[in-house]
Write an enzyme that holds these catalytic residues in place. Structure first.
Site, PDB file in Angstrom:
ATOM      1  CG  HIS A   1      31.249  78.770  56.814  1.00  0.00           C
ATOM      2  ND1 HIS A   1      31.395  78.130  55.605  1.00  0.00           N
ATOM      3  CD2 HIS A   1      31.059  80.082  56.515  1.00  0.00           C
ATOM      4  CE1 HIS A   1      31.305  79.011  54.621  1.00  0.00           C
ATOM      5  NE2 HIS A   1      31.104  80.202  55.153  1.00  0.00           N
ATOM      6  N   GLY A   2      29.419  75.985  59.613  1.00  0.00           N
ATOM      7  CA  GLY A   2      29.248  74.906  60.585  1.00  0.00           C
ATOM      8  C   GLY A   2      28.082  75.178  61.511  1.00  0.00           C
ATOM      9  N   GLY A   3      26.961  75.673  60.961  1.00  0.00           N
ATOM     10  CA  GLY A   3      25.845  76.103  61.804  1.00  0.00           C
ATOM     11  C   GLY A   3      25.040  74.989  62.432  1.00  0.00           C
TER      12      GLY A   3
ATOM     13  CG  HIS B   1      33.232  73.143  58.067  1.00  0.00           C
ATOM     14  ND1 HIS B   1      34.473  73.669  57.815  1.00  0.00           N
ATOM     15  CD2 HIS B   1      32.340  74.034  57.584  1.00  0.00           C
ATOM     16  CE1 HIS B   1      34.340  74.828  57.196  1.00  0.00           C
ATOM     17  NE2 HIS B   1      33.052  75.064  57.046  1.00  0.00           N
ATOM     18  N   GLY B   2      30.645  70.038  59.657  1.00  0.00           N
ATOM     19  CA  GLY B   2      30.266  68.636  59.681  1.00  0.00           C
ATOM     20  C   GLY B   2      31.214  67.823  58.820  1.00  0.00           C
TER      21      GLY B   2
ATOM     22  CG  ASP C   1      29.458  77.236  51.057  1.00  0.00           C
ATOM     23  OD1 ASP C   1      30.014  78.233  51.550  1.00  0.00           O
ATOM     24  OD2 ASP C   1      29.219  76.201  51.698  1.00  0.00           O
ATOM     25  CG  HIS C   2      33.699  76.289  51.974  1.00  0.00           C
ATOM     26  ND1 HIS C   2      34.825  76.830  52.552  1.00  0.00           N
ATOM     27  CD2 HIS C   2      32.781  76.200  52.957  1.00  0.00           C
ATOM     28  CE1 HIS C   2      34.589  77.058  53.825  1.00  0.00           C
ATOM     29  NE2 HIS C   2      33.355  76.694  54.098  1.00  0.00           N
TER      30      HIS C   2
ATOM     31  CG  ASN D   1      27.396  78.624  55.158  1.00  0.00           C
ATOM     32  OD1 ASN D   1      26.950  79.767  55.140  1.00  0.00           O
ATOM     33  ND2 ASN D   1      28.281  78.196  54.273  1.00  0.00           N
TER      34      ASN D   1
END
Length: 301
Positions: free
Chosen positions: A232-234, A196-197, A83-84, A254
């Protein structure tokens, strides 16, 4: 029987409108219960690690993650994803990204992500194209990012409703069309409402914002790119939005904060208790939040 490549699985999921969850690995013991949940739910998912998870948490390194994956994997239900890997990280520092990507490819990661989204468009295109060329020799698909999915930085976010109303950071469709055409990226992470978290030490335990998704904006992105799109940030997005996104171009979602916080909140009891919390959280996400139970038969795994 030959193993199906990650590219083919995600492409098939995109066509079938079946979401592929990618579960991040901030701590190595999180991986085994995640694999068990995917197997018990009978759905396919990616086991993923992002650079912040070995720099800010306890994933240790991409080699440690690969080795743990080899120990617990179930290739009927899983593949390994990097990932990232940012070019400019969440602390606004430059990252020596080339050796990270090269190591991952040599170690057998089956898909990789380069995140040059903090660069100007032309530079993002150039970096992503270079990674696509690196990965081509391994027949490994490349995920890239265009737009600004906020949340990983140190400071607090602006009020979410203000962000959503302003469309701040949303992926531009004209830029997305050009980006995919000029880079050859296989999957594109796009911004259309998620966040994102938090991963900073001061904020990592905060409950995530209940984000919304602009499905009309997603439709525009899907129409001009013609590739599987990534959310992203699911964690924390209401189910109706996520399932709608799967019908409008999102193939991969994600998940990091939900399982990470489940692990952390039970770790004082024991590692086993924390792993059980991860398993129960992953099962709830797969079976209740994403409706993915028994979808493995719809994919060429």
């Amino acid at each position: 029987m030959a193993k199906t490549f990650a590219r083919d699985i995600v492409n098939a999921a995109w066509r079938a409108q079946v979401l592929i969850p990618a579960f991040n690995t901030p701590y190595l013991p999180v991986m085994a219960p995640t694999v068990r949940a995917l197997r018990d739910a009978r759905c396919f998912g990616l086991i993923a690690v992002a650079r912040p998870e070995w720099t800010k948490f306890q994933a240790h390194s991409i080699r440690h993650v690969r080795d743990e994956y080899e120990r617990v994997k179930d290739e009927r239900f899983t593949r390994l994803h990097l990932d990232h890997v940012p070019v400019i990280d969440e602390d606004d520092l430059e990252v020596d990204w080339r050796p990270i990507l090269a190591d991952a490819l040599r170690l057998g990661y089956e898909s990789v992500m380069i995140d040059a989204s903090r660069l100007p468009l032309d530079a993002n295109i150039a970096v992503t194209r270079e990674v696509v060329e690196m990965a081509r020799a391994y027949n490994v698909p490349v995920e890239a990012e265009l737009g600004a999915i906020l949340g990983h930085g140190e400071g607090p976010l602006p009020p979410y409703e203000e962000l959503f109303a302003s469309r701040k950071g949303f992926t531009d469709p004209d830029e997305a069309r050009r980006f995919v055409a000029e880079t050859g990226a296989d999957w594109l992470s796009v911004a259309f409402g998620s966040v994102h978290g938090a991963i900073s030490a001061a904020r990592k335990h905060e409950k995530k914002v209940a984000a919304r998704l602009d499905i009309e904006h997603l439709d525009r992105l899907s129409a001009v790119t013609g590739v599987p799109l990534v959310l992203h940030g699911g964690t924390g997005i209401p189910k109706a939005y996520v399932l709608q996104a799967a019908r409008h171009g999102i193939a991969k979602i994600n998940i990091a904060a939900a399982t990470r916080q489940a692990y952390e909140s039970h770790l004082q009891e024991s590692v086993e208790a924390a792993q059980q919390a991860v398993y129960e959280t992953a099962m709830r996400i797969l079976c209740e939040d994403l409706d993915l139970q028994n979808t493995i038969g719809r994919l060429p795994v």
